[in-house]
Design a protein around this motif. Structure first.
Motif, short mmCIF file in Angstrom:
data_model
loop_
_atom_site.label_atom_id
_atom_site.label_comp_id
_atom_site.label_asym_id
_atom_site.label_seq_id
_atom_site.Cartn_x
_atom_site.Cartn_y
_atom_site.Cartn_z
N ARG A 176 0.89 -1.13 0.00
CA ARG A 176 -0.10 0.06 0.02
C ARG A 176 1.11 1.21 0.01
O ARG A 176 0.46 2.29 -0.68
N GLN B 171 1.83 1.96 -3.40
CA GLN B 171 0.81 2.49 -4.36
C GLN B 171 0.95 3.96 -3.86
O GLN B 171 0.99 4.93 -5.01
N VAL B 172 1.24 4.44 -2.72
CA VAL B 172 1.33 5.78 -2.48
C VAL B 172 2.38 6.37 -3.24
O VAL B 172 2.43 7.64 -3.60
N CYS C 101 2.03 6.98 -6.73
CA CYS C 101 1.07 8.11 -7.14
C CYS C 101 1.67 9.45 -6.69
O CYS C 101 1.77 10.50 -7.77
N ALA D 194 -3.83 11.41 -4.22
CA ALA D 194 -3.43 10.06 -4.03
C ALA D 194 -4.40 9.45 -3.17
O ALA D 194 -4.83 8.40 -3.43
N ARG E 56 -7.59 8.76 -5.51
CA ARG E 56 -7.23 7.41 -6.26
C ARG E 56 -7.39 6.36 -5.65
O ARG E 56 -7.61 5.14 -6.22
N LEU E 57 -6.83 6.18 -4.55
CA LEU E 57 -6.59 4.91 -3.56
C LEU E 57 -7.92 4.55 -2.73
O LEU E 57 -7.74 3.69 -2.04
N LEU F 119 -8.21 6.17 0.13
CA LEU F 119 -7.73 6.31 1.54
C LEU F 119 -8.12 7.87 1.78
O LEU F 119 -8.23 8.52 1.09
N VAL G 148 -2.65 8.62 3.67
CA VAL G 148 -1.65 9.17 2.78
C VAL G 148 -0.48 9.88 3.25
O VAL G 148 0.71 9.49 3.12
#
Length: 75
Positions: free
Chosen positions: A30, A33-34, A37, A47, A50-51, A53, A58
């Protein structure tokens, strides 16, 4: 790999990362993934959207990324 790097580095102007530098692969999925972004130019808010969260999450993951790579700030 080191021989290949030694041959290629003079052609591109210098190393972008050393063999002993921290790797994104060492981060949890995870957090990676950040990182992706952020590298694509997203801010925390983008971000998070998009995720799926929160911005707080983030921001906390961003702190993990900074510590991992020894970054002092966004600038």
């Amino acid at each position: 790999a080191q021989e290949a790097a030694a041959a290629i580095i003079p052609l591109i102007g210098g190393p972008l990362a050393g063999f002993d530098d921290p790797s994104p692969a060492d981060l949890p999925p995870r957090v990676r993934q950040v990182l992706r972004c952020l590298l694509e130019g997203d801010g925390d808010k983008q971000a998070a959207a998009r995720l799926g969260l929160s911005r707080f999450t983030v921001n906390e993951y961003t702190k993990v990324i900074y510590r991992h790579f020894g970054v002092q700030g966004r600038a």
